[in-house]
Scaffold this motif. Sequence first.
Motif, mmCIF file in Angstrom:
data_model
loop_
_atom_site.group_PDB
_atom_site.id
_atom_site.type_symbol
_atom_site.label_atom_id
_atom_site.label_comp_id
_atom_site.label_asym_id
_atom_site.label_seq_id
_atom_site.Cartn_x
_atom_site.Cartn_y
_atom_site.Cartn_z
ATOM 1 N N LEU A 18 0.825 -1.204 0.000
ATOM 2 C CA LEU A 18 0.000 0.000 0.000
ATOM 3 C C LEU A 18 0.862 1.259 0.000
ATOM 4 O O LEU A 18 0.557 2.226 -0.712
ATOM 5 N N ARG A 19 1.942 1.258 0.786
ATOM 6 C CA ARG A 19 2.837 2.412 0.790
ATOM 7 C C ARG A 19 3.456 2.614 -0.585
ATOM 8 O O ARG A 19 3.571 3.748 -1.079
ATOM 9 N N ASN A 20 3.871 1.505 -1.208
ATOM 10 C CA ASN A 20 4.467 1.585 -2.533
ATOM 11 C C ASN A 20 3.457 2.127 -3.553
ATOM 12 O O ASN A 20 3.787 2.942 -4.417
ATOM 13 N N ALA A 21 2.189 1.679 -3.445
ATOM 14 C CA ALA A 21 1.149 2.157 -4.361
ATOM 15 C C ALA A 21 0.917 3.651 -4.185
ATOM 16 O O ALA A 21 0.764 4.388 -5.180
ATOM 17 N N ARG A 22 0.889 4.100 -2.929
ATOM 18 C CA ARG A 22 0.677 5.530 -2.681
ATOM 19 C C ARG A 22 1.846 6.356 -3.197
ATOM 20 O O ARG A 22 1.662 7.455 -3.750
ATOM 21 N N THR A 23 3.072 5.842 -3.026
ATOM 22 C CA THR A 23 4.246 6.565 -3.511
ATOM 23 C C THR A 23 4.226 6.686 -5.033
ATOM 24 O O THR A 23 4.478 7.757 -5.594
ATOM 25 N N LYS A 24 3.910 5.577 -5.715
ATOM 26 C CA LYS A 24 3.840 5.614 -7.175
ATOM 27 C C LYS A 24 2.729 6.534 -7.658
ATOM 28 O O LYS A 24 2.887 7.237 -8.661
ATOM 29 N N TYR A 25 1.627 6.543 -6.931
ATOM 30 C CA TYR A 25 0.520 7.413 -7.310
ATOM 31 C C TYR A 25 0.929 8.877 -7.192
ATOM 32 O O TYR A 25 0.632 9.701 -8.073
ATOM 33 N N ALA A 26 1.621 9.222 -6.111
ATOM 34 C CA ALA A 26 2.066 10.604 -5.927
ATOM 35 C C ALA A 26 3.032 11.023 -7.038
ATOM 36 O O ALA A 26 2.941 12.136 -7.580
ATOM 37 N N LYS A 27 3.952 10.117 -7.398
ATOM 38 C CA LYS A 27 4.895 10.435 -8.471
ATOM 39 C C LYS A 27 4.181 10.571 -9.811
ATOM 40 O O LYS A 27 4.499 11.459 -10.618
ATOM 41 N N ALA A 28 3.219 9.681 -10.050
ATOM 42 C CA ALA A 28 2.481 9.729 -11.314
ATOM 43 C C ALA A 28 1.662 11.007 -11.415
ATOM 44 O O ALA A 28 1.555 11.608 -12.482
ATOM 45 N N ARG A 29 1.051 11.438 -10.308
ATOM 46 C CA ARG A 29 0.299 12.693 -10.307
ATOM 47 C C ARG A 29 1.204 13.874 -10.634
ATOM 48 O O ARG A 29 0.825 14.778 -11.388
ATOM 49 N N LYS A 30 2.421 13.836 -10.075
ATOM 50 C CA LYS A 30 3.359 14.926 -10.345
ATOM 51 C C LYS A 30 3.770 14.931 -11.813
ATOM 52 O O LYS A 30 3.856 15.989 -12.454
ATOM 53 N N LYS A 31 4.007 13.724 -12.381
ATOM 54 C CA LYS A 31 4.387 13.636 -13.794
ATOM 55 C C LYS A 31 3.234 14.033 -14.713
ATOM 56 O O LYS A 31 3.453 14.491 -15.840
ATOM 57 N N ALA A 32 2.000 13.870 -14.241
ATOM 58 C CA ALA A 32 0.845 14.175 -15.078
ATOM 59 C C ALA A 32 0.720 15.652 -15.393
ATOM 60 O O ALA A 32 0.148 16.029 -16.422
ATOM 61 N N GLY A 33 1.246 16.498 -14.508
ATOM 62 C CA GLY A 33 1.170 17.927 -14.765
ATOM 63 C C GLY A 33 -0.267 18.401 -14.895
ATOM 64 O O GLY A 33 -1.135 18.062 -14.095
ATOM 65 N N ARG A 34 -0.545 19.145 -15.972
ATOM 66 C CA ARG A 34 -1.896 19.688 -16.174
ATOM 67 C C ARG A 34 -2.806 18.722 -16.912
ATOM 68 O O ARG A 34 -3.982 19.008 -17.135
ATOM 69 N N SER A 35 -2.288 17.585 -17.326
ATOM 70 C CA SER A 35 -3.058 16.665 -18.162
ATOM 71 C C SER A 35 -4.102 15.904 -17.343
ATOM 72 O O SER A 35 -3.767 15.065 -16.508
ATOM 73 N N LYS A 36 -5.379 16.200 -17.598
ATOM 74 C CA LYS A 36 -6.453 15.474 -16.922
ATOM 75 C C LYS A 36 -6.393 13.998 -17.281
ATOM 76 O O LYS A 36 -6.615 13.131 -16.438
ATOM 77 N N ARG A 37 -6.094 13.692 -18.546
ATOM 78 C CA ARG A 37 -6.031 12.311 -19.003
ATOM 79 C C ARG A 37 -5.014 11.512 -18.197
ATOM 80 O O ARG A 37 -5.271 10.384 -17.786
ATOM 81 N N LYS A 38 -3.840 12.098 -17.965
ATOM 82 C CA LYS A 38 -2.801 11.376 -17.241
ATOM 83 C C LYS A 38 -3.129 11.266 -15.756
ATOM 84 O O LYS A 38 -2.781 10.279 -15.106
ATOM 85 N N ARG A 39 -3.816 12.265 -15.197
ATOM 86 C CA ARG A 39 -4.223 12.157 -13.796
ATOM 87 C C ARG A 39 -5.236 11.030 -13.602
ATOM 88 O O ARG A 39 -5.180 10.293 -12.630
ATOM 89 N N VAL A 40 -6.171 10.897 -14.550
ATOM 90 C CA VAL A 40 -7.149 9.811 -14.476
ATOM 91 C C VAL A 40 -6.454 8.459 -14.596
ATOM 92 O O VAL A 40 -6.764 7.513 -13.868
ATOM 93 N N ALA A 41 -5.496 8.353 -15.521
ATOM 94 C CA ALA A 41 -4.764 7.098 -15.692
ATOM 95 C C ALA A 41 -3.981 6.748 -14.428
ATOM 96 O O ALA A 41 -3.907 5.584 -14.033
ATOM 97 N N ALA A 42 -3.394 7.764 -13.773
ATOM 98 C CA ALA A 42 -2.655 7.520 -12.535
ATOM 99 C C ALA A 42 -3.570 6.984 -11.444
ATOM 100 O O ALA A 42 -3.206 6.061 -10.707
#
Length: 263
Positions: A184-208
């Motif tokens: 669960l910690r690993n999933a939350r960490t990856k999610y936080a990194k993915a959200r940061k990489k998504a930037g302004r892209s709604k599509r990438k935030r949804v995928a994350a």
Amino acid sequence: MTSVTRAMVLEAASGLRATDPDATAEAKLDRLVRDIVASAVSVGGDLVDYTAYPTPADASVTGVLIDVSLTRTDSVQTRSLATVALAPTSDGVQLDGSVVVSGLPVDAADGARTLHTSTLSGDVHVSTPVDVSDSGVLEVSLTSVSVEPTPTPSTPAPSTPAPTSTPRTAAELAAARRTYDAALRNARTKYAKARKKAGRSKRKRVAAKKSYDVRRARAKAAYRAAVADVPAGAAPAGATRSAALVSAPTTVISTDVGWAPVA
């Protein structure tokens, strides 16, 4: 329905791989992806939402996997379908072999199942829609040979009493909990990194968010399996299967990655 061209597939994959696109580029990509969806899925009056995933930039076959959510406005019922659009990266090349779409049930720790297989030909391929309502991670693989394994009989085992179960030890239960908490910690960490990489892209935030939900579900399923009682005795004998004569499939899209890999 819309007719999909090779140029549309190449442009869609390229657009999905772009990092932090501006609003104009996102709007153009959205129209393009929706045109591809419309070529395979009968949308009607349903509301359409989607997440889309591209092949890597260095793949010999370029394409996209589109996970579509269709919501009926009169009943608010939602169904999930996926379609794959592929095209050769190089000019003058024709597609061959086959494409396989597999899915991992959202509440299972393992056991991916084949959802769709089709033969590739020509310079563009769009698969028929596949029901992915009960699937978490989706993968698209390419292979040139696909021969089903054949059942081979095995010697029946002698009749034995029904097996009983043995509870897990306290140490095993504690280890399972530690593994679950770490997942669960690993999933939350990856999610936080993915959200940061998504930037302004709604599509990438949804995928994350979708990837995070799947990782969390898989961790829960693995934990349930780890704390369940262990059946005692040997498994019942049955038919075994010979090794499949299948050329090594190459996974070109996985929704557990989304776009660029997140460490």
